[in-house]
Write an enzyme that holds these catalytic residues in place. Structure first.
Site: not given
Ligand code: RFL
Length: 403
Positions: A83, A212, A304, A308, A400
């Site tokens: 993309h 956007y 978001p 990143k 980006y």
């Molecule tokens: P995660 O993915 O939140 O995983 C953390 C894991 O820890 C578990 N956990 C625990 N386990 C044991 N004991 C505890 N006390 C615990 N507390 C929590 C949870 O169940 C989970 O499985 O963190 P990680 O690995 O640091 O990854 C970060 C990403 O998930 C996050 O930054 C992204 O999703 C942000 N984000 C996006 N990032 C991108 O790079 N590109 C995107 O297009 C993008 N779109 C987004 C997004 C985040 C969004 N939200 C949720 C605000 C879109 C959305 C809607």
């Protein structure tokens, strides 16, 4: 090892105990396990929850290179889609940036985060990695000593204790690692004062670009996920309850802000997920506190707006895996000493771009006054520059897609 065999494994020690099985924790676990380092992942959720939790979707070129380098990208290349285009729709007209031909010539790969998590989980289990599901870390103890420990609550509700040489906190912003930080940890927080209603629709993307829309009623965004699923964002008032607006009203609002009268209506479908996201940044410094190391959202939350978060999580897990392997397998702790500074340098670059995007996409919060007129005029000038200046476009493209 299967998911259920894993839950029955009894030993409660590991050289590295990893909290959280998101992109950060699972990539770290895969890489350490391959290096022959004894590690175990403790995850609060069930495997089904991990495999179906829809969040990010845009993987940066560098993220894909890291996964390629470790042979973890097979499905991503089979099912993900390249993309390289985004479109801005404003009161002053619309324009498209084909960023694949700008900056460093890099593109995103669109691949849902839950599929990446499922791939990493499958690879780790197939390689015989240890993971405990439905096991919540409650607190990290003695991070300053040679043998830190983690208290946990297991699937049966009973509490237990794990001991380790290092604890990797990959359990997100509200996890146990953050709760257990010493008072010397610094938290750099910023509330950007803007909220989004994030929607996931069972509808094909409405155009072949990320869109956007900057509108007097607020920002709206369109991002492809799969040929049948599209993510939309609608800027909303603080305190909006995600479940309240009826579906038809959301689609009408999206059509208005995306200027359906000029560009055609959006492809509508059932909205299968909604969540309000307050746009915030929250960076912890340093990322190492004795034997407790932070990565991913546990290290730094990023809004978001610039997609990143998951990319930073992968980058940090890669850095941390190399540093821990150097220390534990080769007795060389220098990379571990450098980990916090190296990861933070990248985190702040990403925060800077995300902050720039937030100011580009939104009017200044609060009542209209002289300040908001100034902000709005700067915003229009910035968009005009992005539309007209190849140098500005190259800068945009590099930041980006880059990380
Ligand atoms: P995660 O993915 O939140 O995983 C953390 C894991 O820890 C578990 N956990 C625990 N386990 C044991 N004991 C505890 N006390 C615990 N507390 C929590 C949870 O169940 C989970 O499985 O963190 P990680 O690995 O640091 O990854 C970060 C990403 O998930 C996050 O930054 C992204 O999703 C942000 N984000 C996006 N990032 C991108 O790079 N590109 C995107 O297009 C993008 N779109 C987004 C997004 C985040 C969004 N939200 C949720 C605000 C879109 C959305 C809607």
């Amino acid at each position: 090892m299967t998911e259920s065999q894993n839950t029955r494994t009894a030993r409660n020690t590991a050289d590295v105990v990893i909290l959280g099985a998101g992109p950060a924790g699972l990539l770290l676990a895969n890489l350490l396990h391959r290096e022959g380092i004894d590690c175990a992942v403790l995850e609060r959720a069930t495997p089904l929850h991990l495999r179906t939790r829809a969040r990010a979707g845009f993987l940066a070129a560098n993220t894909v290179r890291i996964l390629d380098r470790h042979g973890l990208s097979g499905n991503l290349h089979r099912h993900g889609r390249l993309h390289g285009s985004c479109e801005f729709r404003t009161d002053d007209g619309h324009f498209r940036l084909d960023y694949a031909g700008l900056g460093r010539g890099e593109q995103h790969t669109v691949y849902p985060q839950q599929d990446l998590v499922a791939d990493l989980l499958d690879q780790y289990l197939e390689a015989g990695g240890r993971i405990r599901f439905e096991t919540e870390a409650l607190e990290v103890h003695d991070a300053d000593g040679p043998r830190p420990a983690v208290t946990v609550r297991g699937p049966d509700g009973a509490t237990g204790r794990w001991s380790a040489r290092y604890v990797a906190g990959c359990d997100g912003r509200h996890g146990a690692a953050r709760r257990s930080l010493p008072s010397t940890a610094r938290h750099h927080r910023r509330d950007h004062g803007v909220s989004w209603l994030g929607l996931l629709a069972e509808a094909p993307p409405s155009l072949d670009a990320t869109a956007y829309a900057l509108h007097g009623r607020g920002f709206a965004g369109h991002m492809a996920r799969t040929p049948r699923i599209t993510r939309y964002y609608l800027q909303c008032a603080r305190g909006t309850r995600a479940g309240e607006p009826p579906e038809e009203r959301l689609w009408d609002e999206l059509d208005t802000r995306m200027r359906a009268t000029d560009h055609g209506p959006l492809h509508r479908g059932r909205i299968v997920q909604r969540a309000v996201v307050d746009l915030e940044s929250d960076v912890v410094e340093p990322l190492r506190h004795g034997s407790l190391l932070l990565a991913g959202d546990a290290a730094a939350l990023i809004s978001p707006a610039a997609a990143k978060g998951a990319n930073l999580a992968v980058l940090q897990a890669d850095l941390l895996a190399r540093a821990l392997a150097d220390d534990l397998a080769r007795g060389d702790g220098r990379a571990l000493e450098r980990y916090s500074a190296e990861a933070l340098a990248r985190i702040w670059r990403a925060q800077e771009f995300s902050h720039w995007m937030i100011r580009l996409l939104h009017a200044r919060p609060g009542p209209p006054d002289g300040e908001s007129f100034f902000h709005e005029s700067i915003r229009r000038a910035r968009i005009a520059s992005l539309r007209a200046s190849r140098t500005h476009q190259d800068w945009f493209a590099e930041n980006y897609v880059g990380i």
